[in-house]
Scaffold this active site. Structure first.
Site, PDB file in Angstrom:
ATOM      1  N   GLU A  28     -92.802 -83.278 -47.414  1.00 50.45           N
ATOM      2  CA  GLU A  28     -91.559 -82.913 -48.057  1.00 50.45           C
ATOM      3  C   GLU A  28     -91.635 -84.024 -49.435  1.00 50.45           C
ATOM      4  O   GLU A  28     -92.176 -85.348 -49.471  1.00 50.45           O
ATOM      5  CB  GLU A  28     -90.705 -84.382 -46.955  1.00 50.45           C
ATOM      6  CG  GLU A  28     -90.547 -83.904 -45.375  1.00 50.45           C
ATOM      7  CD  GLU A  28     -90.171 -84.981 -44.328  1.00 50.45           C
ATOM      8  OE1 GLU A  28     -89.919 -86.119 -44.910  1.00 50.45           O
ATOM      9  OE2 GLU A  28     -90.125 -84.828 -43.833  1.00 50.45           O
ATOM     10  N   GLN A  46     -79.006 -83.631 -61.349  1.00 51.24           N
ATOM     11  CA  GLN A  46     -79.664 -82.442 -62.504  1.00 51.24           C
ATOM     12  C   GLN A  46     -81.274 -82.437 -61.521  1.00 51.24           C
ATOM     13  O   GLN A  46     -81.495 -83.068 -61.740  1.00 51.24           O
ATOM     14  CB  GLN A  46     -79.462 -82.664 -63.578  1.00 51.24           C
ATOM     15  CG  GLN A  46     -79.409 -81.378 -64.066  1.00 51.24           C
ATOM     16  CD  GLN A  46     -79.114 -81.374 -65.766  1.00 51.24           C
ATOM     17  OE1 GLN A  46     -77.805 -82.166 -66.180  1.00 51.24           O
ATOM     18  NE2 GLN A  46     -80.535 -81.413 -66.930  1.00 51.24           N
ATOM     19  N   ASP A  47     -81.496 -81.228 -61.574  1.00 51.15           N
ATOM     20  CA  ASP A  47     -83.297 -81.110 -61.480  1.00 51.15           C
ATOM     21  C   ASP A  47     -83.558 -80.538 -62.943  1.00 51.15           C
ATOM     22  O   ASP A  47     -82.669 -79.672 -63.150  1.00 51.15           O
ATOM     23  CB  ASP A  47     -83.678 -80.355 -60.070  1.00 51.15           C
ATOM     24  CG  ASP A  47     -83.795 -80.538 -58.962  1.00 51.15           C
ATOM     25  OD1 ASP A  47     -84.070 -80.676 -57.833  1.00 51.15           O
ATOM     26  OD2 ASP A  47     -83.024 -81.915 -59.297  1.00 51.15           O
ATOM     27  N   ASN A  48     -84.738 -80.531 -63.328  1.00 51.14           N
ATOM     28  CA  ASN A  48     -85.288 -80.233 -64.737  1.00 51.14           C
ATOM     29  C   ASN A  48     -86.561 -79.692 -64.218  1.00 51.14           C
ATOM     30  O   ASN A  48     -86.732 -80.730 -63.479  1.00 51.14           O
ATOM     31  CB  ASN A  48     -85.230 -81.049 -65.648  1.00 51.14           C
ATOM     32  CG  ASN A  48     -83.962 -81.368 -65.941  1.00 51.14           C
ATOM     33  OD1 ASN A  48     -82.808 -80.825 -65.822  1.00 51.14           O
ATOM     34  ND2 ASN A  48     -83.694 -82.651 -66.698  1.00 51.14           N
ATOM     35  N   ARG A  58     -94.338 -84.724 -74.642  1.00 49.23           N
ATOM     36  CA  ARG A  58     -93.026 -84.164 -74.927  1.00 49.23           C
ATOM     37  C   ARG A  58     -92.522 -85.684 -75.001  1.00 49.23           C
ATOM     38  O   ARG A  58     -92.710 -86.310 -73.684  1.00 49.23           O
ATOM     39  CB  ARG A  58     -92.548 -83.328 -73.878  1.00 49.23           C
ATOM     40  CG  ARG A  58     -92.736 -81.967 -73.925  1.00 49.23           C
ATOM     41  CD  ARG A  58     -92.139 -81.341 -72.788  1.00 49.23           C
ATOM     42  NE  ARG A  58     -92.414 -79.875 -72.310  1.00 49.23           N
ATOM     43  CZ  ARG A  58     -92.276 -78.602 -72.996  1.00 49.23           C
ATOM     44  NH1 ARG A  58     -89.826 -79.121 -73.095  1.00 49.23           N
ATOM     45  NH2 ARG A  58     -92.166 -77.339 -72.649  1.00 49.23           N
ATOM     46  N   HIS A  61     -88.589 -90.914 -74.613  1.00 46.60           N
ATOM     47  CA  HIS A  61     -87.261 -89.400 -75.508  1.00 46.60           C
ATOM     48  C   HIS A  61     -86.997 -90.488 -74.004  1.00 46.60           C
ATOM     49  O   HIS A  61     -87.146 -91.048 -72.843  1.00 46.60           O
ATOM     50  CB  HIS A  61     -86.799 -88.253 -74.450  1.00 46.60           C
ATOM     51  CG  HIS A  61     -87.939 -87.259 -75.378  1.00 46.60           C
ATOM     52  ND1 HIS A  61     -87.814 -85.965 -74.839  1.00 46.60           N
ATOM     53  CD2 HIS A  61     -88.207 -86.885 -76.664  1.00 46.60           C
ATOM     54  CE1 HIS A  61     -88.477 -85.318 -76.139  1.00 46.60           C
ATOM     55  NE2 HIS A  61     -88.897 -85.897 -76.604  1.00 46.60           N
ATOM     56  N   LYS A  71     -85.353 -90.741 -63.732  1.00 48.50           N
ATOM     57  CA  LYS A  71     -86.118 -89.907 -63.790  1.00 48.50           C
ATOM     58  C   LYS A  71     -86.987 -90.202 -62.338  1.00 48.50           C
ATOM     59  O   LYS A  71     -88.348 -91.033 -62.436  1.00 48.50           O
ATOM     60  CB  LYS A  71     -86.786 -89.316 -65.417  1.00 48.50           C
ATOM     61  CG  LYS A  71     -86.069 -89.246 -66.351  1.00 48.50           C
ATOM     62  CD  LYS A  71     -86.556 -88.870 -67.624  1.00 48.50           C
ATOM     63  CE  LYS A  71     -85.189 -89.293 -69.185  1.00 48.50           C
ATOM     64  NZ  LYS A  71     -86.193 -89.034 -69.550  1.00 48.50           N
ATOM     65  N   HIS A 118     -89.669 -92.091 -72.386  1.00 45.77           N
ATOM     66  CA  HIS A 118     -90.323 -91.365 -71.164  1.00 45.77           C
ATOM     67  C   HIS A 118     -91.124 -90.012 -71.218  1.00 45.77           C
ATOM     68  O   HIS A 118     -90.467 -89.741 -72.918  1.00 45.77           O
ATOM     69  CB  HIS A 118     -89.201 -90.945 -70.202  1.00 45.77           C
ATOM     70  CG  HIS A 118     -90.068 -89.672 -69.310  1.00 45.77           C
ATOM     71  ND1 HIS A 118     -89.573 -88.781 -69.175  1.00 45.77           N
ATOM     72  CD2 HIS A 118     -91.442 -90.088 -68.695  1.00 45.77           C
ATOM     73  CE1 HIS A 118     -91.354 -87.992 -67.987  1.00 45.77           C
ATOM     74  NE2 HIS A 118     -91.812 -88.894 -68.535  1.00 45.77           N
ATOM     75  N   TYR A 131     -88.104 -82.194 -62.635  1.00 46.41           N
ATOM     76  CA  TYR A 131     -87.708 -83.909 -62.051  1.00 46.41           C
ATOM     77  C   TYR A 131     -86.680 -83.724 -61.847  1.00 46.41           C
ATOM     78  O   TYR A 131     -85.542 -83.073 -62.649  1.00 46.41           O
ATOM     79  CB  TYR A 131     -88.038 -84.992 -63.146  1.00 46.41           C
ATOM     80  CG  TYR A 131     -87.964 -83.903 -65.253  1.00 46.41           C
ATOM     81  CD1 TYR A 131     -88.539 -83.241 -65.351  1.00 46.41           C
ATOM     82  CD2 TYR A 131     -86.975 -85.186 -65.431  1.00 46.41           C
ATOM     83  CE1 TYR A 131     -88.333 -82.936 -66.409  1.00 46.41           C
ATOM     84  CE2 TYR A 131     -86.621 -84.915 -67.085  1.00 46.41           C
ATOM     85  CZ  TYR A 131     -87.474 -83.575 -67.309  1.00 46.41           C
ATOM     86  OH  TYR A 131     -86.739 -82.961 -68.410  1.00 46.41           O
ATOM     87  N   GLU A 142     -78.611 -88.506 -77.135  1.00 47.75           N
ATOM     88  CA  GLU A 142     -80.590 -88.625 -77.155  1.00 47.75           C
ATOM     89  C   GLU A 142     -80.624 -88.595 -78.295  1.00 47.75           C
ATOM     90  O   GLU A 142     -80.398 -88.713 -79.018  1.00 47.75           O
ATOM     91  CB  GLU A 142     -80.958 -86.838 -76.991  1.00 47.75           C
ATOM     92  CG  GLU A 142     -81.701 -86.556 -75.566  1.00 47.75           C
ATOM     93  CD  GLU A 142     -82.031 -84.637 -76.416  1.00 47.75           C
ATOM     94  OE1 GLU A 142     -81.117 -83.876 -77.289  1.00 47.75           O
ATOM     95  OE2 GLU A 142     -82.808 -84.245 -75.186  1.00 47.75           O
ATOM     96  N   LYS A 169     -88.383 -82.202 -83.640  1.00 53.71           N
ATOM     97  CA  LYS A 169     -87.799 -83.183 -82.849  1.00 53.71           C
ATOM     98  C   LYS A 169     -88.538 -84.720 -83.009  1.00 53.71           C
ATOM     99  O   LYS A 169     -88.581 -85.831 -83.639  1.00 53.71           O
ATOM    100  CB  LYS A 169     -86.617 -83.183 -81.793  1.00 53.71           C
ATOM    101  CG  LYS A 169     -86.476 -84.467 -81.431  1.00 53.71           C
ATOM    102  CD  LYS A 169     -85.595 -83.863 -80.223  1.00 53.71           C
ATOM    103  CE  LYS A 169     -86.179 -83.785 -79.149  1.00 53.71           C
ATOM    104  NZ  LYS A 169     -85.198 -83.190 -77.945  1.00 53.71           N
ATOM    105  N   ASP A 170     -90.082 -83.759 -82.449  1.00 51.42           N
ATOM    106  CA  ASP A 170     -90.466 -85.449 -82.022  1.00 51.42           C
ATOM    107  C   ASP A 170     -91.229 -86.206 -82.818  1.00 51.42           C
ATOM    108  O   ASP A 170     -91.795 -87.061 -83.466  1.00 51.42           O
ATOM    109  CB  ASP A 170     -91.775 -85.323 -80.783  1.00 51.42           C
ATOM    110  CG  ASP A 170     -90.400 -84.942 -79.726  1.00 51.42           C
ATOM    111  OD1 ASP A 170     -91.225 -84.503 -78.756  1.00 51.42           O
ATOM    112  OD2 ASP A 170     -89.969 -85.735 -79.059  1.00 51.42           O
TER     113      ASP A 170
END
Ligand SMILES: Cc1cn([C@H]2C[C@H](O)[C@@H](COP(=O)(O)OP(=O)(O)O[C@H]3O[C@H](C)C(=O)[C@H](O)[C@H]3O)O2)c(=O)[nH]c1=O
Length: 186
Positions: A28, A46-48, A58, A61, A71, A118, A131, A142, A169-170
């Site tokens: 589960e 929302q699931d990403n 990554r 953020h 998250k 994160h 996530y 953002e 961006k990072d």
């Protein structure tokens, strides 16, 4: 499931119960009633999912309030080092981070509440990262932090800095001391 609170209160590691048999395994992956009993009510909306190759990093953020995101993250293929940084003004652990290795093998999950930056660094050839979040993606809110800011001092498990693969961006993210955030510790 085992719920383990980390050294930063409010940030949890979750170890699901895995049923192995001759066919493979069952678990589960999320149970709202248990989650609420141990951690509290979070309305995930929302699931990403992202797929990354070895060396991808990554992060770090976050989204500014009122679109800050809690998250619940896990890895279904590969292995990553996952990091959460406390950005809540007034928090006893402000500016501190906690990290955990998440993998398809250990099936660990990591819960990061609102008010944290994160990110993750991919340690395997490939990692599929999935996530849940409790606020929608809001590009206008953002923000990011430099992953290698010595003021935070995250140990990402990097063995070759030239192998780190960042988004444009990072690479342009601000230092902790220059970044904008609007979270308060409750
Ligand atoms: C996050 C997100 C992105 N996107 C679009 C925007 C871009 O066109 C594309 C890639 O976005 P980005 O480069 O921001 O993806 P990541 O670098 O994986 O960003 C995430 O990485 C770290 C680890 C996080 O914790 C956040 O969830 C998020 O910032 O997906 C969407 O359409 N919806 C979304 O929720």
């Amino acid at each position: 499931m085992n719920y383990i609170e980390t050294e930063i209160p409010g940030v949890w590691i979750i170890e699901p119960k895995v049923f192995n048999d001759a066919r493979g395994y069952f678990m589960e992956a999320f149970k709202q009633s248990e989650f609420e009993q141990h951690i509290g009510k979070v309305n995930f909306i929302q699931d990403n999912e992202s797929c990354s190759s070895k060396g991808v990093l990554r992060g770090l953020h976050y989204q500014l309030a009122p679109y800050s995101q809690s998250k619940l993250v896990r890895v279904i293929t590969g292995r990553v080092l996952d990091v959460a940084v406390d950005l809540r003004a007034g928090s006893p652990t402000f500016g501190k981070y906690v990290s955990v290795e998440l993998s398809a093998e250990n099936k660990r999950q990591f819960f990061i509440p609102q008010g944290f930056a994160h990110g993750f660094h991919v340690l395997s050839d490939e990692a599929i990262f999935t996530y849940k979040v409790d606020n929608p993606y809001m590009p206008s809110h953002e923000k990011g932090l430099r992953f290698d800011d010595p003021a935070i001092g995250v140990d990402w498990g990097i063995t070759d800095i030239n192998a780190v693969n960042l988004s444009e961006k990072d690479t342009k993210a601000p230092l902790f001391s220059e970044a904008e955030y609007n979270f308060t510790f409750k």
